[in-house]
Design a protein around this motif. Structure first.
Motif, PDB file in Angstrom:
ATOM      1  N   ASP A 137      14.383   5.877 -10.765  1.00  0.00           N
ATOM      2  CA  ASP A 137      13.723   4.573 -11.079  1.00  0.00           C
ATOM      3  C   ASP A 137      12.629   4.745 -11.641  1.00  0.00           C
ATOM      4  OD1 ASP A 137      12.728   2.184 -10.949  1.00  0.00           O
ATOM      5  OD2 ASP A 137      13.303   1.410  -8.693  1.00  0.00           O
ATOM      6  N   GLU A 138      12.410   4.238 -12.978  1.00  0.00           N
ATOM      7  CA  GLU A 138      10.932   4.678 -13.644  1.00  0.00           C
ATOM      8  C   GLU A 138       9.996   3.489 -13.243  1.00  0.00           C
ATOM      9  OE1 GLU A 138      10.020   7.314 -15.590  1.00  0.00           O
ATOM     10  OE2 GLU A 138      12.266   8.093 -15.240  1.00  0.00           O
ATOM     11  N   SER A 139      10.280   2.189 -12.549  1.00  0.00           N
ATOM     12  CA  SER A 139       9.451   1.421 -12.375  1.00  0.00           C
ATOM     13  C   SER A 139       8.591   1.802 -11.097  1.00  0.00           C
ATOM     14  CB  SER A 139      10.196   0.102 -12.156  1.00  0.00           C
ATOM     15  OG  SER A 139      11.119  -0.024 -11.176  1.00  0.00           O
ATOM     16  N   LYS A 140       9.296   2.635 -10.138  1.00  0.00           N
ATOM     17  CA  LYS A 140       8.364   2.981  -8.964  1.00  0.00           C
ATOM     18  C   LYS A 140       7.115   3.650  -9.165  1.00  0.00           C
ATOM     19  CE  LYS A 140      12.306   3.095  -5.811  1.00  0.00           C
ATOM     20  NZ  LYS A 140      13.072   3.935  -4.819  1.00  0.00           N
ATOM     21  N   LYS A 141       6.257   3.430  -8.286  1.00  0.00           N
ATOM     22  CA  LYS A 141       5.009   4.230  -8.419  1.00  0.00           C
ATOM     23  C   LYS A 141       5.029   5.382  -7.269  1.00  0.00           C
ATOM     24  CE  LYS A 141       2.711   1.864 -11.241  1.00  0.00           C
ATOM     25  NZ  LYS A 141       2.619   2.141 -12.684  1.00  0.00           N
ATOM     26  N   TRP A 142       4.491   6.529  -7.723  1.00  0.00           N
ATOM     27  CA  TRP A 142       4.553   7.756  -7.062  1.00  0.00           C
ATOM     28  C   TRP A 142       3.208   8.165  -6.173  1.00  0.00           C
ATOM     29  CZ3 TRP A 142       9.141  10.539  -5.811  1.00  0.00           C
ATOM     30  CH2 TRP A 142      10.266   9.959  -6.297  1.00  0.00           C
ATOM     31  N   TYR A 143       3.511   8.976  -5.381  1.00  0.00           N
ATOM     32  CA  TYR A 143       2.285   9.751  -4.689  1.00  0.00           C
ATOM     33  C   TYR A 143       2.410  11.122  -4.535  1.00  0.00           C
ATOM     34  CZ  TYR A 143       1.044   4.634  -3.876  1.00  0.00           C
ATOM     35  OH  TYR A 143       0.833   3.180  -3.875  1.00  0.00           O
ATOM     36  N   GLY A 171      -4.190  18.159   1.840  1.00  0.00           N
ATOM     37  CA  GLY A 171      -3.756  16.701   2.067  1.00  0.00           C
ATOM     38  C   GLY A 171      -4.035  15.575   1.245  1.00  0.00           C
ATOM     39  N   GLY A 172      -5.038  15.923   0.147  1.00  0.00           N
ATOM     40  CA  GLY A 172      -5.195  15.006  -0.773  1.00  0.00           C
ATOM     41  C   GLY A 172      -4.187  14.156  -1.287  1.00  0.00           C
ATOM     42  N   VAL A 173      -4.343  12.843  -1.571  1.00  0.00           N
ATOM     43  CA  VAL A 173      -3.309  12.050  -2.127  1.00  0.00           C
ATOM     44  C   VAL A 173      -3.634  11.409  -3.428  1.00  0.00           C
ATOM     45  CG1 VAL A 173      -1.998  10.137  -1.946  1.00  0.00           C
ATOM     46  CG2 VAL A 173      -2.410  11.558   0.067  1.00  0.00           C
ATOM     47  N   PHE A 174      -2.844  11.763  -4.590  1.00  0.00           N
ATOM     48  CA  PHE A 174      -2.987  11.474  -5.878  1.00  0.00           C
ATOM     49  C   PHE A 174      -1.998  10.268  -6.217  1.00  0.00           C
ATOM     50  CE2 PHE A 174      -4.670  15.640  -5.542  1.00  0.00           C
ATOM     51  CZ  PHE A 174      -5.813  15.529  -6.187  1.00  0.00           C
ATOM     52  N   GLY A 175      -2.418   9.102  -6.696  1.00  0.00           N
ATOM     53  CA  GLY A 175      -1.651   8.143  -6.990  1.00  0.00           C
ATOM     54  C   GLY A 175      -2.243   6.748  -6.703  1.00  0.00           C
ATOM     55  N   PRO A 176      -1.371   5.632  -6.938  1.00  0.00           N
ATOM     56  CA  PRO A 176      -0.056   5.529  -7.494  1.00  0.00           C
ATOM     57  C   PRO A 176      -0.254   6.071  -9.059  1.00  0.00           C
ATOM     58  CG  PRO A 176      -0.698   3.408  -7.130  1.00  0.00           C
ATOM     59  CD  PRO A 176      -1.876   4.285  -6.565  1.00  0.00           C
ATOM     60  N   VAL A 177       1.066   6.760  -9.375  1.00  0.00           N
ATOM     61  CA  VAL A 177       1.088   7.186 -10.729  1.00  0.00           C
ATOM     62  C   VAL A 177       2.649   6.812 -11.089  1.00  0.00           C
ATOM     63  CG1 VAL A 177      -0.744   8.646 -11.029  1.00  0.00           C
ATOM     64  CG2 VAL A 177       1.586   9.481 -10.261  1.00  0.00           C
ATOM     65  N   THR A 178       3.001   6.861 -12.593  1.00  0.00           N
ATOM     66  CA  THR A 178       4.567   6.759 -12.761  1.00  0.00           C
ATOM     67  C   THR A 178       5.353   8.096 -12.428  1.00  0.00           C
ATOM     68  OG1 THR A 178       3.929   7.662 -14.952  1.00  0.00           O
ATOM     69  CG2 THR A 178       3.862   5.229 -14.758  1.00  0.00           C
TER      70      THR A 178
END
Length: 174
Positions: free
Chosen positions: A2-8, A15-22
């Motif tokens: 599902d390309e519409s979801k945002k990912w992390y 433990g660093g979190v990046f996102g939301p990104v495609t």
């Protein structure tokens, strides 16, 4: 996918979190060797999966770093990065986890060093992880676990000795 979801992306090291990104950005990070096999991904920041569990990332290759140490699974892009950095050489063995085939770097078409490209886009990006850093972190984690296990074993042995002494006292008083 599902390309519409945002990912992390959650980095294992800190433990660093990046996102939301495609997902396309996640895929590009994997290709660019910015996602390690221990990093985790999520679409809701609640349920996390280790990156190699997502087939679309094509983290299909296991690198034999030494006769008893492996790194991966990782991407072709990461293999190219490790070659470029001198982490692995032409005789390093690689296993394709999808089909079980094994080969040396020199025998795999397209595994020549690639030129680094500048980073683009506005999203902050995860830091690349090399094999040695990941292995050193894994060793530290295992040493820490071993120390905890030893402490737990010593505590259990002390408790057993105490209970055996108590049992011996009860046996002699009866």
């Amino acid at each position: 996918m599902d390309e519409s979801k945002k990912w992390y992306l959650m980095k294992y090291e800190d433990g660093g979190v990046f996102g939301p990104v495609t997902f396309e950005q996640i895929r590009q990070w994997a290709i660019d060797a910015q996602i390690s096999p221990l990093d985790k991904l999520s679409t809701d920041e609640t349920t996390w999966l280790k990156a190699p569990m997502i087939p679309e990332l094509e983290m299909d290759f296991l690198i034999e770093v030494s006769p008893d140490q492996y790194y991966g699974p990782t991407t072709i892009g990461a293999l190219k990065e490790f070659i470029e950095m001198g982490e692995i050489g032409p005789d390093s063995l690689i296993t394709n986890c999808k089909d079980g085939s094994a080969f040396s770097v020199k025998d795999y078409p397209g595994l020549q060093p690639v030129a680094s490209e500048g980073q683009t886009g506005r999203s902050p990006e995860p830091i690349r992880t090399n094999i040695r850093v990941s292995l050193q972190q894994r060793i530290r984690d295992l040493e820490h676990s071993l120390l905890e296990e030893r402490r737990a074993r010593e505590a259990a042995e002390a408790l057993v000795e105490k209970l055996e002494a108590k049992l011996a006292d009860l046996s002699t008083s009866v």
